[in-house]
Design an enzyme around this catalytic site. Structure first.
Site, PDB file in Angstrom:
ATOM      1  N   VAL A   1       0.830  -1.208   0.000  1.00  0.00           N
ATOM      2  CA  VAL A   1       0.000   0.000   0.000  1.00  0.00           C
ATOM      3  C   VAL A   1       0.865   1.258   0.000  1.00  0.00           C
ATOM      4  O   VAL A   1       0.421   2.339  -0.401  1.00  0.00           O
ATOM      5  CB  VAL A   1      -0.936  -0.023   1.232  1.00  0.00           C
ATOM      6  N   LYS A   2       2.102   1.122   0.442  1.00  0.00           N
ATOM      7  CA  LYS A   2       2.966   2.300   0.566  1.00  0.00           C
ATOM      8  C   LYS A   2       3.374   2.894  -0.780  1.00  0.00           C
ATOM      9  O   LYS A   2       3.899   4.003  -0.835  1.00  0.00           O
ATOM     10  CB  LYS A   2       4.216   1.939   1.380  1.00  0.00           C
ATOM     11  N   ASP A   3       3.138   2.158  -1.861  1.00  0.00           N
ATOM     12  CA  ASP A   3       3.423   2.738  -3.187  1.00  0.00           C
ATOM     13  C   ASP A   3       2.597   4.009  -3.396  1.00  0.00           C
ATOM     14  O   ASP A   3       3.065   4.992  -3.974  1.00  0.00           O
ATOM     15  CB  ASP A   3       3.070   1.743  -4.301  1.00  0.00           C
TER      16      ASP A   3
END
Lengths: 335, 316
Positions: B40-42
């Protein structure tokens, strides 16, 4: 109720001036997995479950001898066409040939407002529409693409855009993408045309022919969309349909379902009392509008069902529009 | 698609079929592990860089410094590689060797710190701040950066709402920085105030106490990576969270194994935490709509831990 929904309803109100007699008939539901013709009957593209929907032959609207007067009157009554153009990204009044729209209620228990879906066929600049969409305050300036059932939607904020043909666009609340994709791919065959809520009303109204047709489930809309009804009589009406034609002269037929037989009687009495009262006034008689009020508007009640038929000559329509405009100027009313 | 950055977001939302037996409502998982960088950190990495570029604080070839539990580093490394920036990642010793080697493979400089508590000069966030000042680099600062919750309000939340066609009963996520649950929660409640926002918190994290009792709870060591905290992250808005579910390490890891084996979801340990919490909700007869659990990352960074039987034996 969202600004777009309000603007769409204003557009439908204006469509009472539509002209040509392109007798559209209910389209048979497409067989499952048979994609509908995106340039065919627009209503056959709108998924089932809408609480309000309308179809307008915009090209016919522009050809009407009453078009300019109708636009002016609608402006005077508060229709903001510039806002409508900003919301949709194109001038639907001047550019579209066919317009259809539907409003759906979100499923969440406490969700408010309605989800709009607009179909338009005509001359558009796709990039201009998407640029305008990205400039909207809730769009965050970003646009992306999402694919459902093999159809690629352009997503901008809470809206999704689909251009299935060079002259066809659909713009919708993003949460409607799956439903619309299921319909356009043919996976779902259910459309607003197969909505059982309105079947009996359309029958009572003599079909849905003519360049203009509108159906509204008022009870469902009032429950969730914070609509303000103008009067207790209006509250008594639960659903209605109307269709019409005005190639100079105007004919329109409407049918509605009231809360019960007493409510239906109240609606009919209210309409009859109003036209009797207005028809007796001297200025109305001088303008030659007595006939349309006396004989051109006919009401019927059958249990909880109400029907209203309207016919007016081209000259009466012209005078009616002029009189309304004058009255507004004299009284300074804006709505 | 012009670059790989266009592939960030628009992740699938899939229904659990086998582990959700006995549930009254569907349990759906938002597959954030399917982002190009695997987490999700993308989304966050791209949003922070775009925001800094828009504000004119990033010049071509600039260096980014991030205090990261690993995934943000991978996301930033991917964005930095495509956009031509350098990256320094500062991470605590407890993070897996898989994450370290992945970051190094992506060209990032990796600096490992002691597992020091917040406020300690050796804490990984303090070290990152000091390095950014010393080198004149841009501190991406995911724990304080407003672009963090904003990207989830503008992308993850609307995606979930649209994928559910507006029918969301509850949303479940852990808190690392708090950006995801804050942004998604705010968006979903703006569309339907009845949507429940549930924190899935590892046993040992102090955040569940804050949500359920109004004060940080007792802290203890835990093994799930990337979620839970002993302090309130600056971007977290606790007011958006309705309730917290506390999940033990063993529950999280066993569920992670089930997700891999029974659902084909190749996910990491914090996915297990979120799904355990989501299943508790979905088994409640009072739940009115589907429960959506956010799966933060993939399994490939945990093979030497969760997926190593010897390591798992030691999990209490």
């Amino acid at each position: 109720m969202s600004p777009l929904c309000l603007r769409l309803l204003a557009l439908v109100a204006l469509a009472g001036c539509a002209t040509t007699a392109t007798a559209a008939q209910p389209t048979r539901a497409a067989r499952a997995h048979t994609p509908p013709d995106v340039r065919g009957d627009a209503l056959a593209l709108l998924p089932h479950g809408a609480v309000a929907w309308a179809r307008v032959d915009a090209a016919a609207l522009r050809a009407s001898p009453h078009f300019d007067a109708g636009i002016e009157l609608a402006r005077g009554l508060g229709a903001d066409f510039a806002m409508l153009e900003r919301e949709l990204g194109f001038d639907a009044i001047r550019s579209a040939e066919r317009v259809a729209f539907a409003i759906y209620l979100p499923p969440g228990e406490s969700a408010q407002g309605g989800w709009p879906l607009v179909y338009a066929r005509g001359r558009f600049d796709r990039e201009a529409i998407l640029t305008a969409a990205a400039a909207r305050p809730d769009a965050h300036g970003q646009r992306s693409e999402a694919t459902e059932h093999g159809l690629t939607f352009t997503v901008v904020g809470n809206r999704a855009y689909l251009f299935p043909a060079p002259d066809v666009m659909l713009v919708m609340e993003r949460a409607l993408v799956r439903r619309v994709a299921a319909r356009l791919s043919g996976e779902s065959s259910r459309t607003v045309l197969t909505d059982e809520r309105f079947t009996a009303l359309w029958r009572a109204a003599g079909g849905m022919g003519g360049p203009f047709a509108l159906a509204m489930d008022l009870a469902a809309m009032r429950a969730r969309m914070r609509m303000q009804s103008p009067s207790p009589e209006a509250e008594a009406l639960e659903a209605f349909v109307v269709h019409g034609d005005a190639p100079g002269a105007l004919t329109a037929q409407a049918a509605g379902t009231a809360r019960d037989a007493n409510a239906a009687h109240l609606i009919v009495t209210t309409v009859d009392d109003a036209r009797a009262e207005v028809g007796g006034q001297l200025p109305v008689r001088l303008l030659g509008l007595s006939r349309v009020l006396r004989d051109g508007i006919r009401t019927h009640e059958d249990g909880a069902t109400v029907r209203v038929e309207v016919d007016a000559t081209a000259d009466e329509v012209r005078r009616l529009l002029r009189a309304t405009s004058l009255l507004r100027e004299l009284t300074g009313q804006s709505s | 698609m012009r670059t790989l950055l266009d592939a960030i977001g628009h992740t699938p939302l899939v229904a659990l079929s086998r582990v959700s037996a006995g549930c009254h409502v569907p349990v759906l998982v938002k597959c954030e592990h399917m982002n190009p960088g695997g987490s999700v950190k993308d989304r966050l990495a791209l949003a922070i860089v775009r925001d800094a570029e828009a504000r004119g604080v990033l010049s071509p070839g600039a260096t980014l410094v991030e205090a990261t539990a690993g995934n943000t580093g991978v996301g930033l490394a991917l964005v930095a590689a495509i956009k031509g920036y350098s990256l320094v990642c500062v991470m605590p010793e407890k993070m897996s060797h898989d994450k370290r080697s992945a970051l190094r493979a992506l060209g990032a400089e990796v600096i490992i710190t002691d597992n020091a508590p917040p406020g300690d000069p050796k804490n990984f966030q303090m070290v990152a701040r000091r390095i950014a000042e010393e080198r004149g680099a841009f501190l991406t600062d995911q724990f304080r950066n407003a672009a963090n919750p904003r990207v989830h309000f503008e992308s993850t939340g609307p995606e979930i709402y649209a994928q559910c066609e507006g029918n969301v009963g509850a949303f479940v996520a852990g808190v690392g920085t708090g950006g995801t649950i804050t942004g998604v929660g705010r968006y979903l409640k703006s569309r339907d105030p009845s949507v429940q926002i549930i924190l899935a918190d590892p046993a040992g994290s102090r955040l569940a106490g804050l949500v359920n009792h109004g004060a940080l709870g007792d802290g203890a060591a835990y093994l799930v990576e990337g979620i839970g905290s002993s302090e309130v992250p600056q971007v977290l808005d606790p007011s958006v969270i309705d309730r917290a579910e506390v999940v033990s390490d063993r529950e999280s890891f066993e569920m992670t194994h089930r997700l891999v084996r029974e659902e084909g979801l190749l996910v990491g340990g914090s996915a297990g935490t979120a799904v355990v919490a989501a299943l508790r909700l979905a088994r409640d007869a009072g739940m009115k709509g589907p429960v959506v659990a956010l799966v933060p990352d993939g399994w490939d960074r945990y093979r030497s831990k969760i997926f190593d039987p010897a390591w798992m034996k030691a999990v209490p």
